[in-house]
Design an enzyme around this catalytic site. Sequence first.
Site, PDB file in Angstrom:
ATOM      1  CD  GLU A 205     -16.925  -0.764   1.707  1.00  0.00           C
ATOM      2  OE1 GLU A 205     -15.715  -0.862   2.013  1.00  0.00           O
ATOM      3  OE2 GLU A 205     -17.826  -0.682   2.556  1.00  0.00           O
TER       4      GLU A 205
ATOM      5  CD  GLU B  45      -2.714 -10.997   3.376  1.00  0.00           C
ATOM      6  OE1 GLU B  45      -2.522 -10.518   2.243  1.00  0.00           O
ATOM      7  OE2 GLU B  45      -2.440 -10.408   4.426  1.00  0.00           O
TER       8      GLU B  45
ATOM      9  CB  SER C  63       1.299  -5.677   9.299  1.00  0.00           C
ATOM     10  OG  SER C  63       0.021  -5.155   9.083  1.00  0.00           O
TER      11      SER C  63
ATOM     12  CB  SER D 265      -0.906   0.023   1.225  1.00  0.00           C
ATOM     13  OG  SER D 265      -1.678  -1.137   1.271  1.00  0.00           O
TER      14      SER D 265
HETATM   15  C1  LIG Z   1      -4.388  -3.138  10.310  1.00  0.00           C
HETATM   16  C2  LIG Z   1      -3.981  -3.006   8.889  1.00  0.00           C
HETATM   17  C3  LIG Z   1      -2.865  -3.691   8.446  1.00  0.00           C
HETATM   18  C4  LIG Z   1      -2.431  -3.515   7.141  1.00  0.00           C
HETATM   19  N1  LIG Z   1      -1.309  -4.167   6.749  1.00  0.00           N
HETATM   20  C5  LIG Z   1      -0.797  -3.911   5.510  1.00  0.00           C
HETATM   21  C6  LIG Z   1       0.441  -4.477   5.118  1.00  0.00           C
HETATM   22  O1  LIG Z   1       1.063  -5.232   5.853  1.00  0.00           O
HETATM   23  N2  LIG Z   1       0.943  -4.150   3.912  1.00  0.00           N
HETATM   24  C7  LIG Z   1       0.283  -3.320   3.054  1.00  0.00           C
HETATM   25  O2  LIG Z   1       0.791  -3.066   1.986  1.00  0.00           O
HETATM   26  N3  LIG Z   1      -0.909  -2.790   3.385  1.00  0.00           N
HETATM   27  C8  LIG Z   1      -1.466  -3.058   4.597  1.00  0.00           C
HETATM   28  N4  LIG Z   1      -2.663  -2.485   4.965  1.00  0.00           N
HETATM   29  C9  LIG Z   1      -3.325  -1.572   4.042  1.00  0.00           C
HETATM   30  C10 LIG Z   1      -4.581  -2.129   3.410  1.00  0.00           C
HETATM   31  O3  LIG Z   1      -4.274  -3.034   2.404  1.00  0.00           O
HETATM   32  C11 LIG Z   1      -5.385  -0.941   2.902  1.00  0.00           C
HETATM   33  O4  LIG Z   1      -5.791  -0.197   4.025  1.00  0.00           O
HETATM   34  C12 LIG Z   1      -6.584  -1.323   2.105  1.00  0.00           C
HETATM   35  O5  LIG Z   1      -6.234  -1.929   0.891  1.00  0.00           O
HETATM   36  C13 LIG Z   1      -7.462  -0.104   1.823  1.00  0.00           C
HETATM   37  O6  LIG Z   1      -6.722   0.939   1.267  1.00  0.00           O
HETATM   38  P1  LIG Z   1      -6.776   2.412   1.874  1.00  0.00           P
HETATM   39  O7  LIG Z   1      -6.587   2.299   3.327  1.00  0.00           O
HETATM   40  O8  LIG Z   1      -5.867   3.238   1.079  1.00  0.00           O
HETATM   41  O9  LIG Z   1      -8.253   2.879   1.647  1.00  0.00           O
HETATM   42  P2  LIG Z   1      -8.869   3.383   0.270  1.00  0.00           P
HETATM   43  O10 LIG Z   1      -8.472   2.473  -0.817  1.00  0.00           O
HETATM   44  O11 LIG Z   1      -8.595   4.813   0.112  1.00  0.00           O
HETATM   45  O12 LIG Z   1     -10.391   3.163   0.571  1.00  0.00           O
HETATM   46  C14 LIG Z   1     -11.164   4.099   1.338  1.00  0.00           C
HETATM   47  C15 LIG Z   1     -12.615   3.672   1.280  1.00  0.00           C
HETATM   48  O13 LIG Z   1     -13.046   3.695  -0.085  1.00  0.00           O
HETATM   49  C16 LIG Z   1     -13.629   2.457  -0.430  1.00  0.00           C
HETATM   50  N5  LIG Z   1     -13.362   2.136  -1.828  1.00  0.00           N
HETATM   51  C17 LIG Z   1     -12.190   2.166  -2.494  1.00  0.00           C
HETATM   52  N6  LIG Z   1     -12.358   1.721  -3.742  1.00  0.00           N
HETATM   53  C18 LIG Z   1     -13.656   1.391  -3.876  1.00  0.00           C
HETATM   54  C19 LIG Z   1     -14.439   0.847  -4.908  1.00  0.00           C
HETATM   55  N7  LIG Z   1     -13.934   0.515  -6.091  1.00  0.00           N
HETATM   56  N8  LIG Z   1     -15.733   0.633  -4.656  1.00  0.00           N
HETATM   57  C20 LIG Z   1     -16.279   0.931  -3.448  1.00  0.00           C
HETATM   58  N9  LIG Z   1     -15.602   1.441  -2.450  1.00  0.00           N
HETATM   59  C21 LIG Z   1     -14.295   1.662  -2.651  1.00  0.00           C
HETATM   60  C22 LIG Z   1     -12.947   1.469   0.489  1.00  0.00           C
HETATM   61  O14 LIG Z   1     -13.742   0.298   0.621  1.00  0.00           O
HETATM   62  C23 LIG Z   1     -12.840   2.249   1.767  1.00  0.00           C
HETATM   63  O15 LIG Z   1     -14.042   2.175   2.472  1.00  0.00           O
HETATM   64  C24 LIG Z   1      -3.141  -2.681   6.260  1.00  0.00           C
HETATM   65  C25 LIG Z   1      -4.290  -2.034   6.693  1.00  0.00           C
HETATM   66  C26 LIG Z   1      -4.715  -2.197   7.997  1.00  0.00           C
HETATM   67  C27 LIG Z   1      -5.941  -1.469   8.442  1.00  0.00           C
END
Ligand SMILES: Cc1cc2nc3c(=O)[nH]c(=O)nc-3n(C[C@H](O)[C@H](O)[C@H](O)COP(=O)(O)OP(=O)(O)OC[C@H]3O[C@@H](n4cnc5c(N)ncnc54)[C@H](O)[C@@H]3O)c2cc1C
Lengths: 375, 400
Positions: free
Chosen positions: B363, B228, B144, B112
């Site tokens: 989502e 995963e 993480s 990410s």
């Molecule tokens: C505890 C935790 C551990 C994590 N560990 C890792 C890790 O080890 N390595 C890593 O790389 N990442 C990690 N992540 C990141 C995780 O993969 C992302 O948080 C996740 O993919 C969502 O991306 P974002 O947070 O940028 O949210 P965004 O992508 O910005 O999403 C924000 C909101 O928009 C919605 N949204 C986005 N696109 C769409 C769509 N097409 N349709 C409808 N709704 C949509 C989402 O569902 C969400 O509600 C971790 C996250 C958490 C919370």
Amino acid sequence: MDFSLNEEHEALRDNARAFLSKEAELSKLLVPGATVAQAGYDGMWNKMVELGWPGIVVPEAYGGLGMTYLDLAMVMGEIGRSLAAAPLFGTLAGAWAVEKAGSEDQKKLLLGEVAAGRLRLALAVTCANGTADGAHSDVKAVQRDGRWVVSGRNAFVVDADAADKIVVLARTKDKGQFFLVDRGDRNVTVDVLEWRDITRQVCAVSYNNVSAEPLSQSDDDTWPWIRDRLYLVLAAESAGGIQKVLADTVEYAKERVAFGKPIGAFQAIKHQLAELAGLDQCATAGVHFAAWALGEGDKRASLAAAMAQSYASAAYRDVTYRNIQVFGAIGFTWEMKNHLYYKRARSNAELLGAPRHQRDQVVRLLEKTPELLSA
Amino acid sequence: MDFNLPGEDDPRRLAVRKWFEANPSPSYAQLAKQGYVVPHWPEPWGLGAEPELQLIIDQEIERAGIVHPMTFNVIAINQCGQSLLTHGTKDQRQKFLPPALACEERWCMLFSEPSGGSDLGNLRTTARRDGDHYIINGQKIWNSMANKSQIGVLIARTDPEAPKHRGLSVFLIDMKTLGVLVRPIVDMTGEEPEYNEVFLTDVKVSADRLLGKEGDGWRIVMEQLQTERMHMTKPGAVWGGGPTARELMSGLIQTGKINDPLIRDEAGKLFVEGELLRLLSLRNLSNRINGKPAGAEGNIGKMLASPHGQNLSDLAKRSQGAAGMVRDRSVLPLPPKEYGLFDNWDYAYWFAPAATLGVGTQEILKNAVAERVLGLPRELDPTASLPFNQAKLVKPKGAN
Ligand SMILES: Cc1cc2nc3c(=O)[nH]c(=O)nc-3n(C[C@H](O)[C@H](O)[C@H](O)COP(=O)(O)OP(=O)(O)OC[C@H]3O[C@@H](n4cnc5c(N)ncnc54)[C@H](O)[C@@H]3O)c2cc1C
């Protein structure tokens, strides 16, 4: 260990599906004003008899097919899917009562007739207030000149009007006991109710000093044993219905166009359908487990049956409700079959008690037998 | 069908148990050497075990009271190690797998970015080839365990002129390489920081750290996410791990909370759901035993299991009333057992919101189920076919 269906189960299911998609006909019910009288109970029954379905779980020793509960679940799933209307639920219920509580002679005679398709049964256990717990009954049995007669009333008896004999739970002086009465007895009155689910015949039955034949082995375990099996039947029907309604909804969402795209491209619709797909998977898994556990006499059998019924009937309601929403106004018309499933779903969630009721059973079983929490 | 798990007297189980009796508190290195860490992998890493033996070994590890190596080093052992097996070179496997399986080296996922987690393909970190090296620049976030890991699995853009999903590649980097800066981010639980941000400034990585071919990155990380998600279909409180509805029920019965009719009904509902999810994840296992291809079940499983887990810890919390607001690990008792990280309802509850974010938000999972399982129309990304260096200049419609 093997948590998947094997090829024989799949073949049985596919054959049942092929048969029912040819024979089960809903069109007469889709004419406004239709009632269960148009559901084609007799015609469908005769076809089921040709396949031996009335005796599907009747042991071979009594002339049945002696198939497993998993086999039964395959067939019931397809019946639920097609909404094929026939007095099978009542006959299965009555036959189980005979199997569990009848004497050896009664089993030989009655189960043989059931298996041959010559005897249709119904099981009457429900009180006027809707209770069906095996302990209460609004029917009384007394002995007169060494012969039993029953009097009273049952509400919500499935397939009573179509039956040749009715198995009724009555209270004697000291316990609840199952008896057989003839549907044709002039002291038996059957009123077919205006049950909203017109694919199923549901009746009120009253008895006025009707001569009755006791099922001599009835005891406190009889009703729970039958009820667990009926849970399986309804849950399997519901899971089959869920699968069909989900497939119909998905198909419609791919075809119906709004704002220049198929409505299935809108997330509000897609996400609902994804959730329904989850319900579908879980409902089916629960049915398979319950069928297996009942068949094996596993210690989790009652738990599994109550789980399957509570989950599947609640899920069926959700799925059929969503289905109507996705179809829009046309889904709300009598001429579409959506409402038949919606009504069946409601009915399945009430006939043997509400999902909440089975959940309470689940918790009670766990309180009583904590080992089930680690089985 | 046969819903019995391999029995107590199963000869395969007895053999495994005998080993644990001879080696009462084995190190992870010993477990790895024995093939018990990844029994389903081929030798020499695993035992080429069928899923049933795998299940037995996992159960016996639990019985021996050992935190499963998978819990300790999940990224290496579950999602990424698997892709090394499929896409890695022989040298890469020799170098990276033994210390990973022995839990001597922990791995983290550097996927990410601030530009988006769901739309991972929008990532900005670049890897520029320079002789027998790549030079990496950019920023990762939400990673993480990055602060505790020796190896990072990194996805970066090797071809900025290709469309967003095509120009990506995966690298295995040493976290202590010059130019890698890891900063822990305190998550809302305020406990042990779960994730980090990772800054990459002119990080020089040898070309033999490329996994698969240049441009294979998207396919590889998508495979990893599926593996995963599959892992997360178990009905535990958080991402498949931690206590389940069984332990919730047990605690509610033990404390008498179950006699509240509303709690009773909800607990009954969650118990039923949890058992059905368990059946589904075991069915996936059986399907593999029976040679049925693994489909998109991981997506359905995670879509169901994540909110299920949230509802478990939510009911556990609510059953405590105001007392649940106090940081106290023992309010609702758990039967003694090895639960991994989430060994109490308090932590599980405060962590719960993350369960429907990480490894695909709810989502995104619903989209995946709708599109890949039900065959509904795919969501269109207007930037997907443009060369990335043009796509990133496109101003989104409707944005301020
Ligand atoms: C505890 C935790 C551990 C994590 N560990 C890792 C890790 O080890 N390595 C890593 O790389 N990442 C990690 N992540 C990141 C995780 O993969 C992302 O948080 C996740 O993919 C969502 O991306 P974002 O947070 O940028 O949210 P965004 O992508 O910005 O999403 C924000 C909101 O928009 C919605 N949204 C986005 N696109 C769409 C769509 N097409 N349709 C409808 N709704 C949509 C989402 O569902 C969400 O509600 C971790 C996250 C958490 C919370």
